[in-house]
Design a protein around this motif. Structure first.
Motif, PDB file in Angstrom:
ATOM      1  N   LEU A  62     -63.755  -3.258  -3.848  1.00 19.40           N
ATOM      2  CA  LEU A  62     -63.018  -2.068  -3.421  1.00 19.40           C
ATOM      3  C   LEU A  62     -62.415  -1.317  -4.611  1.00 19.40           C
ATOM      4  CD1 LEU A  62     -61.078  -3.525  -0.377  1.00 19.40           C
ATOM      5  CD2 LEU A  62     -62.403  -1.422  -0.289  1.00 19.40           C
ATOM      6  N   ARG A  63     -62.580  -1.881  -5.803  1.00 14.26           N
ATOM      7  CA  ARG A  63     -61.885  -1.358  -6.995  1.00 14.26           C
ATOM      8  C   ARG A  63     -60.384  -1.325  -6.721  1.00 14.26           C
ATOM      9  NH1 ARG A  63     -64.199   2.449 -10.147  1.00 14.26           N
ATOM     10  NH2 ARG A  63     -62.195   2.309 -11.234  1.00 14.26           N
ATOM     11  N   ARG A  95     -62.694   3.880   0.374  1.00 16.59           N
ATOM     12  CA  ARG A  95     -61.965   2.795   1.034  1.00 16.59           C
ATOM     13  C   ARG A  95     -61.712   3.155   2.490  1.00 16.59           C
ATOM     14  NH1 ARG A  95     -57.970   2.793  -4.057  1.00 16.59           N
ATOM     15  NH2 ARG A  95     -59.231   1.506  -5.474  1.00 16.59           N
ATOM     16  N   SER A  96     -61.932   2.238   3.358  1.00 17.89           N
ATOM     17  CA  SER A  96     -61.831   2.394   4.818  1.00 17.89           C
ATOM     18  C   SER A  96     -63.026   3.133   5.384  1.00 17.89           C
ATOM     19  CB  SER A  96     -60.531   3.101   5.237  1.00 17.89           C
ATOM     20  OG  SER A  96     -59.411   2.312   4.927  1.00 17.89           O
ATOM     21  N   ALA A  97     -63.418   4.253   4.754  1.00 16.12           N
ATOM     22  CA  ALA A  97     -64.536   5.025   5.303  1.00 16.12           C
ATOM     23  C   ALA A  97     -65.863   4.315   5.099  1.00 16.12           C
ATOM     24  CB  ALA A  97     -64.570   6.407   4.670  1.00 16.12           C
ATOM     25  N   GLU A  98     -66.064   3.689   3.929  1.00 18.11           N
ATOM     26  CA  GLU A  98     -67.328   3.026   3.640  1.00 18.11           C
ATOM     27  C   GLU A  98     -67.157   1.535   3.371  1.00 18.11           C
ATOM     28  OE1 GLU A  98     -70.254   5.233   1.300  1.00 18.11           O
ATOM     29  OE2 GLU A  98     -68.749   6.802   1.053  1.00 18.11           O
ATOM     30  N   ILE A  99     -66.010   1.144   2.828  1.00 18.78           N
ATOM     31  CA  ILE A  99     -65.706  -0.266   2.596  1.00 18.78           C
ATOM     32  C   ILE A  99     -64.330  -0.548   3.184  1.00 18.78           C
ATOM     33  CG2 ILE A  99     -65.484  -2.128   0.920  1.00 18.78           C
ATOM     34  CD1 ILE A  99     -67.031  -0.470  -1.072  1.00 18.78           C
ATOM     35  N   ALA A 100     -64.261  -1.489   4.100  1.00 15.49           N
ATOM     36  CA  ALA A 100     -62.988  -1.812   4.755  1.00 15.49           C
ATOM     37  C   ALA A 100     -62.569  -3.229   4.392  1.00 15.49           C
ATOM     38  CB  ALA A 100     -63.107  -1.675   6.269  1.00 15.49           C
ATOM     39  N   LEU A 101     -61.253  -3.448   4.401  1.00 20.88           N
ATOM     40  CA  LEU A 101     -60.685  -4.756   4.095  1.00 20.88           C
ATOM     41  C   LEU A 101     -59.896  -5.259   5.303  1.00 20.88           C
ATOM     42  CD1 LEU A 101     -59.947  -7.017   2.010  1.00 20.88           C
ATOM     43  CD2 LEU A 101     -57.965  -5.609   1.391  1.00 20.88           C
ATOM     44  N   VAL A 102     -60.191  -6.481   5.738  1.00 18.34           N
ATOM     45  CA  VAL A 102     -59.437  -7.151   6.798  1.00 18.34           C
ATOM     46  C   VAL A 102     -58.852  -8.412   6.192  1.00 18.34           C
ATOM     47  CG1 VAL A 102     -59.525  -8.239   9.070  1.00 18.34           C
ATOM     48  CG2 VAL A 102     -60.964  -6.242   8.597  1.00 18.34           C
ATOM     49  N   VAL A 103     -57.523  -8.538   6.228  1.00 15.54           N
ATOM     50  CA  VAL A 103     -56.866  -9.644   5.539  1.00 15.54           C
ATOM     51  C   VAL A 103     -56.356 -10.681   6.536  1.00 15.54           C
ATOM     52  CG1 VAL A 103     -56.206  -8.202   3.585  1.00 15.54           C
ATOM     53  CG2 VAL A 103     -54.642  -8.445   5.519  1.00 15.54           C
ATOM     54  N   GLN A 104     -55.845 -11.786   5.992  1.00 13.25           N
ATOM     55  CA  GLN A 104     -55.392 -12.904   6.826  1.00 13.25           C
ATOM     56  C   GLN A 104     -54.150 -12.552   7.647  1.00 13.25           C
ATOM     57  OE1 GLN A 104     -54.745 -16.493   4.609  1.00 13.25           O
ATOM     58  NE2 GLN A 104     -53.392 -17.367   6.141  1.00 13.25           N
ATOM     59  N   ASP A 105     -53.167 -11.931   7.018  1.00 13.01           N
ATOM     60  CA  ASP A 105     -51.911 -11.620   7.693  1.00 13.01           C
ATOM     61  C   ASP A 105     -51.962 -10.178   8.197  1.00 13.01           C
ATOM     62  OD1 ASP A 105     -49.368 -11.413   8.635  1.00 13.01           O
ATOM     63  OD2 ASP A 105     -48.358 -11.940   6.775  1.00 13.01           O
ATOM     64  N   ILE A 178     -62.774   1.803  12.564  1.00 14.86           N
ATOM     65  CA  ILE A 178     -62.601   3.124  13.147  1.00 14.86           C
ATOM     66  C   ILE A 178     -63.414   4.191  12.416  1.00 14.86           C
ATOM     67  CG2 ILE A 178     -60.538   3.666  11.791  1.00 14.86           C
ATOM     68  CD1 ILE A 178     -61.095   4.553  15.494  1.00 14.86           C
ATOM     69  N   LEU A 179     -63.629   4.008  11.104  1.00 14.96           N
ATOM     70  CA  LEU A 179     -64.400   4.986  10.330  1.00 14.96           C
ATOM     71  C   LEU A 179     -65.850   4.545  10.128  1.00 14.96           C
ATOM     72  CD1 LEU A 179     -61.732   5.946   7.651  1.00 14.96           C
ATOM     73  CD2 LEU A 179     -62.374   7.216   9.692  1.00 14.96           C
ATOM     74  N   GLU A 180     -66.246   3.483  10.823  1.00 17.01           N
ATOM     75  CA  GLU A 180     -67.612   2.960  10.785  1.00 17.01           C
ATOM     76  C   GLU A 180     -68.068   2.666   9.356  1.00 17.01           C
ATOM     77  OE1 GLU A 180     -70.083   5.690  12.928  1.00 17.01           O
ATOM     78  OE2 GLU A 180     -68.989   5.411  14.810  1.00 17.01           O
ATOM     79  N   PRO A 181     -67.371   1.750   8.643  1.00 16.19           N
ATOM     80  CA  PRO A 181     -67.744   1.441   7.261  1.00 16.19           C
ATOM     81  C   PRO A 181     -69.075   0.692   7.186  1.00 16.19           C
ATOM     82  CG  PRO A 181     -66.125  -0.122   8.048  1.00 16.19           C
ATOM     83  CD  PRO A 181     -66.260   0.923   9.122  1.00 16.19           C
ATOM     84  N   LYS A 182     -69.670   0.726   6.024  1.00 19.82           N
ATOM     85  CA  LYS A 182     -70.926   0.022   5.806  1.00 19.82           C
ATOM     86  C   LYS A 182     -70.688  -1.430   5.407  1.00 19.82           C
ATOM     87  CE  LYS A 182     -72.993   4.353   4.279  1.00 19.82           C
ATOM     88  NZ  LYS A 182     -73.507   5.122   3.120  1.00 19.82           N
ATOM     89  N   LEU A 183     -69.507  -1.701   4.827  1.00 18.85           N
ATOM     90  CA  LEU A 183     -69.194  -3.039   4.343  1.00 18.85           C
ATOM     91  C   LEU A 183     -67.776  -3.406   4.757  1.00 18.85           C
ATOM     92  CD1 LEU A 183     -69.669  -5.553   2.464  1.00 18.85           C
ATOM     93  CD2 LEU A 183     -68.794  -4.144   0.582  1.00 18.85           C
ATOM     94  N   ILE A 184     -67.603  -4.620   5.286  1.00 16.94           N
ATOM     95  CA  ILE A 184     -66.280  -5.159   5.592  1.00 16.94           C
ATOM     96  C   ILE A 184     -66.055  -6.390   4.724  1.00 16.94           C
ATOM     97  CG2 ILE A 184     -64.829  -6.286   7.317  1.00 16.94           C
ATOM     98  CD1 ILE A 184     -66.139  -4.627   9.454  1.00 16.94           C
TER      99      ILE A 184
END
Length: 338
Positions: A62-63, A95-105, A178-184
């Motif tokens: 995600l840089r 970020r979010s639009a093409e690569i999204a991050l889902v974290v533990q907390d 929600i933004l239909e990213p290509k990578l999670i």
């Protein structure tokens, strides 16, 4: 440097990626010369002990490695987009639009005084998604329904603390989708959940990958979870990928001593449990204090069984294998290492 394992349809290409941090003791490298590709719709499990560099590697895609961290690579691409050449402003659109991050907390990533509906629709407004407020609201409701939350309209009105842990995690996934990213990048998203909810979240992520063609990098220390969800597994130790391959191949025929040691520490699903579980002696080395040669050699049973050969202490092991399944071990493909 290890060889890239080519995905059938490359979505993400990583070559020679490293992450360094400037400290009072000097420059510390947390991720060292990592290369791989990820295909569209592919779920890759990234496993290893704590401090192996898994989460840092995920953030580097995600840089988003925090200062004083610095990410460098020979190549870091999302399809044809060069992620290394993007400005901070351009990165915010990725970020979010093409690569999204889902974290533990999940709860820690939400605003406690704002409703779920406002938080999700804010993502659409921040990324200038065309549509009226009503259309944004309808899109948010669909996203909550897609992650199988009961009564999405009611969830839209609630505050984060009014939701259970499983519901919070589903909301976090909906925000990522929600933004239909290509990578999670899913960084241990099920660790804090009970077994039943964990199984539901894993099934949800598998469905998302299959339905949307979304690639998922699933960061975890739990090999059993990878066996459930992954197409491919990458085993990380001391900042490097030491083994990679299809999940079934790696679990049936692990080639790196570290992978075998991790698998030996798991409880069997059937039959008589062992009198005691195997444990890996010692502790993983601190970043910046890695031993020369093979970084696993001070803890490696194969190294000791072979009489502590000099090459393990002095030379970095190269990738050995058939391309789809390889291990960075001097003895990975020898029969006597079985």
């Amino acid at each position: 440097m290890t060889d890239i394992v080519e995905a059938t349809v490359p979505l993400v290409t990583v070559r020679g990626l490293s992450v360094e941090f400037a400290t009072q003791e000097g420059t510390v490298r947390a991720v060292d010369d990592v290369s791989f590709t990820a295909g569209a719709g592919e779920i890759i499990g990234l496993v290893g002990e704590s401090a192996s560099g898994k989460s840092t590697l995920g953030l580097s895609l995600l840089r988003a490695v925090p200062a004083p961290g610095r990410t460098s690579a020979e190549e870091l691409r999302l399809e044809d987009r060069d992620l290394l050449g993007l400005s901070e402003t351009e990165l915010r659109t990725v970020r979010s639009a093409e690569i999204a991050l889902v974290v533990q907390d999940a709860l820690a990533t939400m605003n406690p005084v704002t409703t779920i509906g406002e938080q999700i629709t804010r993502i659409l407004r921040d990324h200038a998604v065309p549509g009226t407020r009503r259309e944004h609201r309808e899109r948010a409701i669909r996203a909550l329904g897609e992650v199988r939350l009961p009564d999405p309209e009611d969830v839209m009105r609630r505050y984060p603390h009014e939701l259970s842990g499983g519901m919070q995690q589903r909301v976090a996934i909906a925000q990522g989708l929600i933004l239909e990213p290509k990578l999670i990048i899913a960084d241990e998203p099920t660790t804090a959940l009970d077994v039943t909810v964990q199984a539901q979240i894993l099934a949800l992520l598998k469905s998302i990958a299959a339905t949307h063609g979304t690639s998922i990098i699933f960061v975890t220390h739990d090999l059993a979870t990878v066996a459930e969800i992954g197409d491919r597994v990458m085993v990380m130790y001391a900042g490097r990928i030491v083994e990679s391959g299809p999940v079934k191949d790696v679990f049936r025929s692990p080639e790196h001593p570290y992978t075998r040691a991790l698998l030996a520490s798991l409880l069997p699903l059937g039959g008589e449990p062992p009198a005691r579980l195997d444990a890996i002696p010692g502790q993983p080395p601190r970043p910046g204090s890695w031993p020369t040669g093979c970084r696993f050699s001070p803890r490696c049973p194969l190294y000791r069984a072979k009489g502590e050969p000099e090459q393990c202490r002095t030379h970095d092991p190269r990738a050995r294998g058939d391309g789809s399944h390889w291990a960075a071990c001097h003895f990975a493909t020898e029969e006597e290492s079985e």
